[in-house]
Design an enzyme around this catalytic site. Structure first.
Site, mmCIF file in Angstrom:
data_model
loop_
_atom_site.group_PDB
_atom_site.id
_atom_site.type_symbol
_atom_site.label_atom_id
_atom_site.label_comp_id
_atom_site.label_asym_id
_atom_site.label_seq_id
_atom_site.Cartn_x
_atom_site.Cartn_y
_atom_site.Cartn_z
ATOM 1 C CB SER A 1 -0.930 0.007 1.219
ATOM 2 O OG SER A 1 -0.227 -0.277 2.411
ATOM 3 C CG ASP B 1 2.399 -6.696 1.264
ATOM 4 O OD1 ASP B 1 2.151 -7.913 1.172
ATOM 5 O OD2 ASP B 1 1.563 -5.807 1.033
ATOM 6 C CE LYS C 1 -0.128 -8.238 3.509
ATOM 7 N NZ LYS C 1 -0.629 -8.279 2.118
ATOM 8 C CD GLU D 1 -2.491 -8.652 -2.480
ATOM 9 O OE1 GLU D 1 -3.098 -8.839 -3.573
ATOM 10 O OE2 GLU D 1 -2.254 -7.517 -2.033
ATOM 11 C CD GLU E 1 -7.553 -5.610 2.024
ATOM 12 O OE1 GLU E 1 -6.448 -6.171 1.866
ATOM 13 O OE2 GLU E 1 -7.817 -4.477 1.584
#
Ligand code: KIV
Length: 291
Positions: free
Chosen positions: A48, A86, A116, A118, A185
């Site tokens: 982000s 991330d 992390k 996704e 999320e």
């Protein structure tokens, strides 16, 4: 004195004892210092940062090098906090080899505690490979911004039986592949509660309701810095955009009106040096400003 850094074991113990973990994102040294001083349990250096720091429209353009630089700064600011890097778009989707090499970079170059990534079932080969390399892995399912195009935009997931079932299957597949932590999320609280109870590992939420083992918030939302949009799951604890804009407006007024800098902001010459300087200045045959 800062609390001791949480280990993966501590995070698992917290789940067992029903203690909620506090997790925020951070991208820079000073914010990481504030987070450590506030006693947060974990920091995510999220991709982000593409939106919150670089002003991109999404996370897709973010590179490994950018992530590493921000993780390094955060590690320096918060040496006593569990920091997670991330994995940005295309740093792991391309192959297991790329996934291990890039996950390893976070540890070798930025001294993070975990990474992390996704995705659900479709990234289980990469998860297995990274776990086999000895790295702590956090899964991330639900709204996954890197593939938001396929999801039809930044939309909540798991709101129908079909979608919720897919999430449960993804969570189980990731657990089977070896993840140590899971982030959910933008999903309904009922689904968040079910997955949190189903898995023996810590399951955290951002927009996944109140029943998960801990909460994550994006620091730029929490502090009121990010202004492009505010997701439903955000609670703003400050309005730094207003504070910063007001401070800069006041500075501009003071410079323009000549009230800044004032005497207390000046470095005066060493005692006895100014008369000598005046003498020297005569050589330039210009009227000195103080004459
Ligand atoms: O990059 C990030 O900050 C994230 C959160 C949105 C979960 O992945």
């Amino acid at each position: 004195m800062a609390a001791r850094k949480k280990s993966l074991y501590d995070l698992h113990q917290m789940k067992e004892k029903g203690q909620k973990a506090v997790w925020i994102t951070s991208y820079d040294y000073p914010t990481a210092q504030f987070a450590q001083a506030a006693g947060v349990d974990m920091i995510l250096v999220g991709d982000s940062l593409g939106m919150c720091v670089y002003g991109y429209r999404g996370t897709v353009p973010v590179t490994m090098d950018q992530c590493i630089v921000h993780c390094e700064a955060v590690r320096r600011g918060a040496p006593e906090v569990f920091v997670m890097g991330d994995m940005p778009f295309l740093s792991y989707q391309t192959s297991c080899e790329d996934a291990v090499r890039n996950a390893g970079r976070f540890l070798k170059e930025a001294d993070v505690d975990a990474i992390k990534l996704e995705g659900g079932k479709r990234v289980t080969p990469q998860v297995k490979a990274i776990v086999d390399a000895g790295i702590v892995v956090c899964g991330h399912i639900g709204l996954t911004p890197q593939s938001s195009g396929q999801l039809g935009g930044h939309k909540a997931q798991g709101r129908t039986l079909e979608s919720a079932t897919l999430l449960v299957e993804d969570a189980l597949a990731l657990h089977e592949a070896g993840i140590h932590l899971l982030l959910l999320e933008a999903i309904p609280p009922e689904v968040g509660q079910f997955i949190t109870g189903l898995l023996p590992i810590p399951v955290y939420g951002i927009g996944a309701g109140m029943h998960t083992d801990g909460q994550l918030l994006i620091v730029s939302d929490l502090l009121g810095q990010f202004q492009a949009f505010t997701p439903k799951f955000v609670r703003k604890y400050a309005n730094l955009a207003e504070v910063a804009t007001n401070a800069m407006t006041a500075y501009a007024q003071d410079v323009r009106s000549g009230t800044f800098p004032a005497e207390e902001h000046c470095y005066r010459m060493v005692e006895g040096e100014f008369p000598k300087f005046q003498e020297m200045a005569r050589r330039y045959q210009r009227p000195a400003p103080w004459a």
